[in-house]
Scaffold this motif. Sequence first.
Motif, mmCIF file in Angstrom:
data_model
loop_
_atom_site.group_PDB
_atom_site.id
_atom_site.type_symbol
_atom_site.label_atom_id
_atom_site.label_comp_id
_atom_site.label_asym_id
_atom_site.label_seq_id
_atom_site.Cartn_x
_atom_site.Cartn_y
_atom_site.Cartn_z
ATOM 1 N N VAL A 80 21.851 -60.521 20.652
ATOM 2 C CA VAL A 80 23.239 -60.117 20.419
ATOM 3 C C VAL A 80 23.365 -59.153 19.244
ATOM 4 C CG1 VAL A 80 24.142 -62.227 21.427
ATOM 5 C CG2 VAL A 80 23.771 -62.114 18.953
ATOM 6 N N SER A 81 22.303 -59.013 18.447
ATOM 7 C CA SER A 81 22.339 -58.087 17.325
ATOM 8 C C SER A 81 20.922 -57.692 16.951
ATOM 9 C CB SER A 81 23.043 -58.726 16.120
ATOM 10 O OG SER A 81 23.258 -57.775 15.091
ATOM 11 N N MET A 94 21.358 -65.610 20.871
ATOM 12 C CA MET A 94 22.165 -66.710 21.377
ATOM 13 C C MET A 94 21.386 -67.220 22.585
ATOM 14 S SD MET A 94 24.997 -66.886 19.501
ATOM 15 C CE MET A 94 26.347 -67.542 20.470
ATOM 16 N N CYS A 96 28.442 -69.352 14.032
ATOM 17 C CA CYS A 96 28.546 -68.596 15.290
ATOM 18 C C CYS A 96 27.488 -69.004 16.298
ATOM 19 C CB CYS A 96 28.476 -67.091 15.019
ATOM 20 S SG CYS A 96 26.885 -66.542 14.379
ATOM 21 N N HIS A 125 31.701 -61.681 12.741
ATOM 22 C CA HIS A 125 31.167 -62.905 12.149
ATOM 23 C C HIS A 125 30.210 -62.615 10.995
ATOM 24 C CE1 HIS A 125 32.910 -65.265 15.381
ATOM 25 N NE2 HIS A 125 32.313 -64.496 16.276
ATOM 26 N N ILE A 139 27.301 -61.203 11.267
ATOM 27 C CA ILE A 139 25.911 -61.413 11.686
ATOM 28 C C ILE A 139 25.015 -60.309 11.155
ATOM 29 C CG2 ILE A 139 24.335 -61.544 13.648
ATOM 30 C CD1 ILE A 139 26.607 -62.768 15.273
ATOM 31 N N ASP A 180 31.281 -58.649 21.685
ATOM 32 C CA ASP A 180 31.803 -60.023 21.724
ATOM 33 C C ASP A 180 31.355 -60.871 20.538
ATOM 34 O OD1 ASP A 180 33.050 -59.373 24.055
ATOM 35 O OD2 ASP A 180 31.654 -60.444 25.368
ATOM 36 N N HIS A 181 30.380 -60.372 19.782
ATOM 37 C CA HIS A 181 29.830 -61.161 18.677
ATOM 38 C C HIS A 181 30.079 -60.511 17.319
ATOM 39 C CE1 HIS A 181 27.772 -63.906 21.447
ATOM 40 N NE2 HIS A 181 27.525 -62.829 22.176
ATOM 41 N N ARG A 182 30.914 -59.478 17.290
ATOM 42 C CA ARG A 182 31.241 -58.827 16.028
ATOM 43 C C ARG A 182 32.320 -59.624 15.281
ATOM 44 N NH1 ARG A 182 31.488 -52.768 18.715
ATOM 45 N NH2 ARG A 182 29.244 -52.667 19.199
ATOM 46 N N THR A 220 25.495 -54.725 16.991
ATOM 47 C CA THR A 220 25.872 -56.064 17.429
ATOM 48 C C THR A 220 26.754 -55.933 18.663
ATOM 49 O OG1 THR A 220 25.814 -56.917 15.162
ATOM 50 C CG2 THR A 220 27.039 -58.213 16.776
ATOM 51 N N LYS A 221 26.536 -56.774 19.647
ATOM 52 C CA LYS A 221 27.356 -56.728 20.857
ATOM 53 C C LYS A 221 28.821 -56.983 20.503
ATOM 54 C CE LYS A 221 23.921 -57.843 24.386
ATOM 55 N NZ LYS A 221 23.558 -58.727 25.522
ATOM 56 N N ALA A 262 24.280 -68.273 16.307
ATOM 57 C CA ALA A 262 23.173 -67.336 16.458
ATOM 58 C C ALA A 262 21.991 -67.756 15.591
ATOM 59 C CB ALA A 262 23.614 -65.921 16.084
#
Length: 212
Positions: free
Chosen positions: A91-92, A86, A34, A118, A120, A114-116, A111-112, A36
């Motif tokens: 983002v998390s 990022m 991803c 994955h 993270i 748009d970045h869920r 986690t934001k 990150a």
Amino acid sequence: MAKETELNLLKPWELPQEFLLQWNEQEKLLLPYCGAVVVMAKPEHTAQIVELTTGNVALVGVSTPEVATKTISEFVDGERGLVALMESEVVSFQGLGLWTFGFCELRSAMTKPDHRGHGINMIMKKLMIHLAHERFKQPFIGFTEAKSMSRGILASLGFKQLPMKDVNRGLAEACPSANEFEDKKDHCALRCGGDCGCQVYLLDIDKQKNEY
């Protein structure tokens, strides 16, 4: 084959050895799938973390920007916070709380959108568990309210649910106070003895690591 064997032998709360080696050598964790990078939260990240977490009803201690700033600053100053970046964007976030009765707790995590999806924050949780266990040598405790969606996450990490009748009343300091509820009534089973729908979970690594 060796890599598959290692993954099969991992405990639910453990990260692959290659991740731990990377952290030990670089104090960061690159998530190539991803893009990150996970690092320890620093003071310069505080404002972004506060913006990310403030007002989320599932998180304790971040109801307003002022309260969130105090809570997040405690995590950052105590080196008990992780962020996924990022480039320079947070983002998390994952925080760790310490309780006076001798437990660690995975705290504020977000986690934001748009970045869920994955994984993270799951990786950050496992890294935080590793770091906290190495540093504090204490079991981990988890609290979920009736509508919480965290129960599956805790179970997947190896946490075991404790029956409320077995929960020591000394844990009541971790429960929300009456003024945190809209109707100002005390909803907590540990405080009032009723069925509030909350659950308590425990991960004692030193006791459980040989049970798998």
